[in-house]
Design an enzyme around this catalytic site. Structure first.
Site, mmCIF file in Angstrom:
data_model
loop_
_atom_site.group_PDB
_atom_site.id
_atom_site.type_symbol
_atom_site.label_atom_id
_atom_site.label_comp_id
_atom_site.label_asym_id
_atom_site.label_seq_id
_atom_site.Cartn_x
_atom_site.Cartn_y
_atom_site.Cartn_z
ATOM 1 N N CYS A 274 0.803 -1.235 0.000
ATOM 2 C CA CYS A 274 0.000 0.000 0.000
ATOM 3 C C CYS A 274 0.831 1.277 0.000
ATOM 4 O O CYS A 274 0.790 2.045 -0.970
ATOM 5 C CB CYS A 274 -0.920 -0.001 1.213
ATOM 6 S SG CYS A 274 -2.112 -1.346 1.176
HETATM 7 N N1 NAD Z 1 -2.868 -5.863 2.141
HETATM 8 C C1 NAD Z 1 -3.262 -4.750 2.727
HETATM 9 O O1 NAD Z 1 -2.812 -4.414 3.800
HETATM 10 C C2 NAD Z 1 -4.287 -3.847 2.080
HETATM 11 C C3 NAD Z 1 -4.974 -2.934 2.884
HETATM 12 C C4 NAD Z 1 -5.926 -2.113 2.302
HETATM 13 C C5 NAD Z 1 -6.157 -2.197 0.927
HETATM 14 N N2 NAD Z 1 -5.467 -3.084 0.152
HETATM 15 C C6 NAD Z 1 -5.781 -3.132 -1.278
HETATM 16 O O2 NAD Z 1 -6.631 -4.244 -1.500
HETATM 17 C C7 NAD Z 1 -6.370 -4.843 -2.770
HETATM 18 C C8 NAD Z 1 -6.035 -6.319 -2.598
HETATM 19 O O3 NAD Z 1 -4.838 -6.434 -1.838
HETATM 20 P P1 NAD Z 1 -4.415 -7.770 -1.115
HETATM 21 O O4 NAD Z 1 -3.322 -7.404 -0.182
HETATM 22 O O5 NAD Z 1 -5.585 -8.504 -0.569
HETATM 23 O O6 NAD Z 1 -3.827 -8.607 -2.340
HETATM 24 P P2 NAD Z 1 -3.387 -10.144 -2.341
HETATM 25 O O7 NAD Z 1 -2.335 -10.279 -3.380
HETATM 26 O O8 NAD Z 1 -3.129 -10.617 -0.947
HETATM 27 O O9 NAD Z 1 -4.709 -10.913 -2.845
HETATM 28 C C9 NAD Z 1 -5.274 -10.706 -4.070
HETATM 29 C C10 NAD Z 1 -5.868 -12.009 -4.571
HETATM 30 O O10 NAD Z 1 -6.565 -11.748 -5.786
HETATM 31 C C11 NAD Z 1 -6.417 -12.875 -6.632
HETATM 32 N N3 NAD Z 1 -6.751 -12.468 -8.001
HETATM 33 C C12 NAD Z 1 -6.080 -11.651 -8.830
HETATM 34 N N4 NAD Z 1 -6.755 -11.483 -9.983
HETATM 35 C C13 NAD Z 1 -7.901 -12.211 -9.891
HETATM 36 C C14 NAD Z 1 -9.011 -12.438 -10.732
HETATM 37 N N5 NAD Z 1 -9.109 -11.871 -11.935
HETATM 38 N N6 NAD Z 1 -9.991 -13.259 -10.306
HETATM 39 C C15 NAD Z 1 -9.921 -13.859 -9.092
HETATM 40 N N7 NAD Z 1 -8.885 -13.652 -8.239
HETATM 41 C C16 NAD Z 1 -7.896 -12.845 -8.616
HETATM 42 C C17 NAD Z 1 -4.995 -13.311 -6.415
HETATM 43 O O11 NAD Z 1 -4.806 -14.657 -6.789
HETATM 44 C C18 NAD Z 1 -4.846 -13.092 -4.892
HETATM 45 O O12 NAD Z 1 -5.173 -14.254 -4.173
HETATM 46 C C19 NAD Z 1 -5.238 -4.012 -3.370
HETATM 47 O O13 NAD Z 1 -5.795 -3.008 -4.176
HETATM 48 C C20 NAD Z 1 -4.591 -3.373 -2.171
HETATM 49 O O14 NAD Z 1 -3.951 -2.151 -2.486
HETATM 50 C C21 NAD Z 1 -4.554 -3.930 0.694
#
Ligand code: NAD
Length: 437
Positions: A274
């Site tokens: 992030c």
């Molecule tokens: N990790 C954090 O602390 C956090 C906090 C707030 C916001 N975010 C935001 O949330 C979003 C997700 O982050 P995250 O950390 O959960 O990511 P992550 O990489 O942990 O998980 C994302 C998942 O999405 C899956 N994926 C990707 N494309 C796909 C598709 N087309 N269909 C189905 N599944 C699909 C991946 O396989 C993965 O398992 C990002 O935009 C991030 O910036 C993250």
């Protein structure tokens, strides 16, 4: 009955079927929270290994216990799949896929587009679609809405579309999904009302805003705020070093002011999915309209220079001890980007360890959350930070202040400790040389 009323009833009676796309740090805890509230939740993920693990009740994120997942699987409240066909049966779809940067530092929105296309291709009138992934302002309206309109959807009548940023802090024991107020901005007032109604079933405080763009910007402002303040603390630490003053002592003194100040602390560089990434989504978008986001650029420059600064602290301290970097044994404590986490995405440890190795240092690392760590094509394996291991190192370099480390032992046996997290507590108990940021 119109679509909005029908959906509103299904939400209120918890009979709405939910699909959460992306079962990562964000999507899985959210899915579990809705499932615990009694909704039938499908976790859709493109990674077959992740789906297989979740289907057998194995959680990969710190905020979800495997036992909790197993109970929900047993009760038929949650199931994981890689099959997008079921999207057509969903009443609400929440999109939580990654939003990284390309090599060029431009937003990589391809995951959001791919996931949204999957949903739009199976659009059924009456569906609520919510994007949660952090993204540039305008994504929901400019990118998602047309995909659905191409398939005949009418916004506010048979399609309900909103943006609601995820604000989770993985591993934070105090603030879990339900404890963090939700910001919601829909394309129309009905979209906002339905999305808010859904979140209110699991989160007591929901804050509605007038448009998705406001919600998109609110999330970016939060993370720019953090990024800029960390950069300020990092630059402050450079200034304090020049002046021969302890940065921490200054910040702690300033933090006694009960209003108008919030402490941020220096570190070896920012990491995670992030803080180093999100601000660049905003500056990219602004650059398209000829505006240069100066605070963001400067903060990015300062934060990205921190690994090099840490390297120079290590070299200088070794030099004063009559040691060259080449051949020196360095034990890195913590390679995750932050305390208590196993997340190594964008971790400054990559650059620091790779550079130390290239300069000939013998680097090993300890991290209870990260069993292996790839650097320059070599898979390093974590060592146990027992007394013998700590004693054997010429330099102990603390990059992530995991609570599992025994800092008293580090202080007692370390010959040179470079502590970028202010985790070695008692200066009086330090046997060797201690360098702090
Ligand atoms: N990790 C954090 O602390 C956090 C906090 C707030 C916001 N975010 C935001 O949330 C979003 C997700 O982050 P995250 O950390 O959960 O990511 P992550 O990489 O942990 O998980 C994302 C998942 O999405 C899956 N994926 C990707 N494309 C796909 C598709 N087309 N269909 C189905 N599944 C699909 C991946 O396989 C993965 O398992 C990002 O935009 C991030 O910036 C993250």
């Amino acid at each position: 009955m119109d679509h909005a009323t029908a959906l509103s009833r299904r939400i209120a009676t918890h009979t709405a079927r939910l699909t959460i796309i992306g079962q990562g740090y964000v999507g899985l805890p959210l899915a579990v929270e809705f499932a615990k509230a009694g909704f039938a939740v499908t976790g859709l993920d493109a990674d077959p290994d992740r789906v297989a693990a979740l289907a057998t009740g194995r959680s990969h994120v710190p905020d979800v216990r495997s036992e909790e997942l197993q109970t929900l699987l047993r009760d038929g409240r949650y199931h994981a799949t890689g099959e997008p066909a079921l999207l057509a049966d969903s009443d609400a779809v929440l999109i939580c896929v990654p939003t990284p940067l390309r090599k060029s530092k431009a937003p990589d929105i391809s995951y959001v587009v791919a996931a949204s296309r999957e949903v739009a291709a199976r659009f059924r009138p009456g569906q609520l679609i919510i994007l949660e992934s952090t993204t540039y302002p305008g994504t929901t309206e400019e990118l998602l809405l047309p995909l659905f309109q191409e398939n005949g959807a009418r916004i506010g009548e048979d399609l309900f579309l909103a943006f609601s940023p995820e604000r989770i802090d993985p591993g934070n024991p105090t603030f879990k999904v339900k404890d963090i107020p939700k910001v919601v901005g829909g394309l129309t007032p009905t979209c906002t009302r339905l999305a808010s109604a859904l979140y209110r079933e699991i989160i007591p405080r929901v804050h509605e805003v007038s448009t998705p763009k406001v919600a998109e910007l609110a999330k970016l402002y939060e993370n720019v705020f953090r990024n800029v303040n960390i950069a300020l603390a990092n630059e402050f630490s450079l200034m304090c070093r020049h002046l021969g003053v302890s940065t921490r002592e200054v910040i702690d003194a300033a933090a006694t002011k009960p209003f108008g100040f919030m402490p941020f602390y220096p570190g070896p560089g920012i990491g995670g999915h992030c803080i180093p990434v999100d601000p660049l989504y905003l500056s990219w978008k602004m650059r398209l309209s000829g505006y240069e986001a100066r605070f963001i650029s400067l903060a990015d420059e300062i934060n990205r220079a921190m690994p090099a600064h840490v390297l120079s602290l290590v070299c200088d301290a070794l030099n004063e001890m009559g040691l060259a970097l080449k051949g020196t044994r360095i034990l890195v404590l913590g390679v995750a980007y932050k305390r208590g986490s196993g997340d190594t995405r964008e971790s400054p440890a990559y650059e620091i360890i790779a550079t130390l190795r290239r300069k000939g240092a013998q680097v090993s690392y300890a991290d209870p959350h990260v069993p292996t760590f790839p650097v320059d094509g070599t898979e390093l394996k974590a060592v146990e930070p027992g007394e013998e291991e700590l004693r054997g190192a010429d330099c102990l370099l603390i990059l992530a202040d995991h609570p599992e480390f025994d800092y008293r032992m580090v202080a007692r046996v370390g010959r040179l400790i470079v502590d970028t997290r202010n985790s070695v507590p008692d200066i009086a108990g330090v046997r060797g040389r201690l360098v702090k940021l």
